[in-house]
Enzyme design. Structure first.
Site, short mmCIF file in Angstrom:
data_model
loop_
_atom_site.label_atom_id
_atom_site.label_comp_id
_atom_site.label_asym_id
_atom_site.label_seq_id
_atom_site.Cartn_x
_atom_site.Cartn_y
_atom_site.Cartn_z
N CYS A 1 5.23 60.20 16.96
CA CYS A 1 6.59 59.67 17.12
C CYS A 1 6.78 58.40 16.30
O CYS A 1 6.33 57.32 16.69
CB CYS A 1 6.86 59.40 18.60
N CYS B 1 8.86 55.65 17.96
CA CYS B 1 8.13 54.94 19.03
C CYS B 1 7.14 53.95 18.42
O CYS B 1 7.02 52.82 18.87
CB CYS B 1 7.31 55.89 19.90
N ASP B 2 6.38 54.39 17.42
CA ASP B 2 5.20 53.63 17.00
C ASP B 2 5.28 53.07 15.58
O ASP B 2 4.41 52.29 15.19
CB ASP B 2 3.95 54.53 17.10
#
Ligand code: NDP
Length: 315
Positions: free
Chosen positions: A141, A144-145
């Protein structure tokens, strides 16, 4: 074989942001929800380390800690959170009908409404080194990261719209992005391919696959292989983003609920209504497009409101 039958107003299946948010709203509406968490309590977010993009956490938080907060909030209003897997469903197709659900192949629940929030699972390649370094530089992701790789070199595996989108997203943050495409062309839409091509710090390696992720506790590099020549070489990177698609967790509902060709549940218009009355779907299980914790939470809220209104209309 059934050992007990329990009758409830609202059953929530799955414990990600959608499920817990549905639980908070359903509990406050006095629907006395019961949630079955599934095997991965807390859902996909428990596989990421830090969450920086969920509103209300100005300093960011840890994915697991955040899901504990969601759970505590749902329990505070009386949600019963139980660890268990729904293994069979026998949904009614009548308005006001009772939906029968079997948990762990033994316990039977009869529910007036069901909220399905079983999420989706990111696909991985299955390499030992890839699995070992999830959370240590391997991620599925970018939104997300990606932030944690600011100014660094990363690779993206995949050639669909998700991979193209993740690569262009990462290119804004990272020093360089190398895309590994296993065929000699990309599957992504022409528009997305165009965006990839015109982004200067994205390099696309065609006919190339990930052979191994190199690193003990964190990613130091990857070894890639050209599947035409079998030549291998290493690329020094700190982040590896696997973007080869997601699989919605809808196996249980095949032939029961309407789904699209890739298995995502279909909801009606702007609602969370499925094709069966009293059965609602929220979160990634019905959304291949946005797939964010905050959007999942939003649809979880909608599913609880839809359930409440559905039950209200039966009176
Ligand atoms: P897709 O299934 O479309 O693409 C998966 C990609 O991963 C393919 O390029 C595939 O390669 C590659 N792949 C699969 N397995 C491997 C493997 N073992 N090794 C290397 N590569 C592999 O998934 P997406 O998540 O990209 O998209 C899912 C759906 O969501 C699509 O319909 C897409 O259009 C849509 N979507 C739309 C967006 C938008 O409109 N903004 C954004 C994101 C997704 P190959 O091509 O060789 O099969």
């Amino acid at each position: 074989m059934s050992d007990t039958i329990e009758r409830i107003k609202c059953l929530i299946v799955g414990s990600g942001p959608a499920g817990y948010t549905a639980a908070i709203y359903a509990a406050r509406a006095d629907l006395k929800p019961v949630m079955y968490t599934g095997m991965q309590m807390g859902g996909q977010l428990t596989t990421t380390t830090e969450v920086d993009n969920y509103p209300g956490y100005p300093k960011g938080t840890d994915g697991t800690a955040m899901m504990d907060d969601f759970k505590n909030q749902a329990e505070r209003f009386g949600t019963e959170v139980r660890f268990g897997m729904v293994t069979k469903v026998n949904f009614s197709n009548e308005v006001g009908g009772i939906h029968k659900v079997t948990v762990d192949e033994s316990k039977e629940i009869e529910a007036e409404t069901v909220i399905i929030s079983t999420g989706a699972t990111a696909k991985y390649l299955g390499l030992e080194s890839e699995q070992r370094l999830i959370g240590g530089g391997v991620s599925a992701c970018a939104t997300c990261d990606g932030f944690f790789y600011k100014g660094q070199d990363v690779i993206v595996v995949g050639a669909g719209d998700t991979a193209a989108e993740e690569a262009t997203y990462l290119a804004n943050i990272c020093k360089s992005v190398t895309m590994l495409v296993r065929r000699d062309e990309m599957r992504a839409s022409k528009a997305m391919q165009h965006r990839v091509k015109k982004t200067e710090n994205i390099k696309v390696l065609f006919n190339t696959e990930l052979d191994e992720v190199i690193g003990d506790n964190v990613v130091d590099a990857v070894r890639v292989v050209n599947n035409q020549t079998q030549e291998k070489h290493e690329i020094s990177v700190t982040g590896v983003f696997i973007a080869i698609g997601h699989k919605p967790n809808t196996e249980l509902f095949k032939g029961v609920l309407d789904m699209n060709e890739t298995g995502y549940l279909i909801t009606k218009g702007k609602s969370t209504k499925t094709n069966l009355p009293g059965v609602f779907a929220a979160g990634d299980v019905q959304d291949h497009e946005y797939r964010q914790a905050v959007t999942a939470a939003g649809t979880g809220c909608m599913a609880a409101l839809d359930s409440e209104r559905y039950l209200g209309a039966l009176l």
